[in-house]
Design a protein around this motif. Structure first.
Motif: not given
Length: 165
Positions: A11, A7-8, A67, A33-34, A62, A58, A40
């Motif tokens: 992004y 997932t990371r 990051y 990142y979820y 990016k 998110l 977040l």
């Protein structure tokens, strides 16, 4: 659920202008990142207070070339303090290698206790990235995190804006 590192990676910007470095993803799966987690929300709140709102946060993060990576790529939050410190110290070389590959203009440790390890990794990577440090927005440090982020966000390089001051 897709693992945190996959997932990371989804992004990861093509060019990382600012690298935020956390300690590790939490063991409970409450990963930045979820989405829909405290880290977040606090990052978004501070960023939008300075840069304004609009669209998926998110994706904007990016798009700025920002990051969030972690010092340790496995959860450390449920380890004993001694085990946690040892894992963090041992991860410095891996972070150094990632910083050398990323070549960010700025690096932001997001936890005071990892600042010296991150600084050593930046130096070991031969990077001249400017280093800013903020407290992790937990355990009563949320307001301090927010206030420090308000100070540094205007100085952080982002795509199209590379002046680090």
């Amino acid at each position: 659920m897709i693992d945190a590192e996959t997932t990371r990676a989804s992004y990861r910007p093509n060019y990382i202008t600012t690298l935020f470095v956390g300690e590790s993803a939490p063991a409970n799966g409450d990963f930045f990142y979820y989405g829909k987690n405290a880290m977040l929300r606090h990052m978004q709140r501070a960023t939008e207070a300075v840069l304004g709102e609009g669209g998926d946060f998110l994706e904007r993060f990016k798009g700025y070339g920002w990051y969030l990576d972690d010092l340790v790529l496995t959860p450390v939050d449920r380890l004993t303090p001694a085990e946690r410190k040892a894992k963090c110290l041992a991860a410095g070389g891996s972070l150094r290698d990632r910083i050398a590959a990323y070549r960010p203009l700025a690096v932001v440790p997001v936890l005071i206790s990892i600042k010296s390890i991150v600084e050593a990794a930046v130096a070991g990577a031969g990077s001249n990235a400017k280093i800013f440090c903020v407290p992790f927005p937990g355990m009563g440090q949320q307001t301090r995190f927010h206030n420090e982020m308000l100070k540094i966000i205007p100085q952080l390089p982002r795509n199209g804006i590379e002046n680090v001051g």
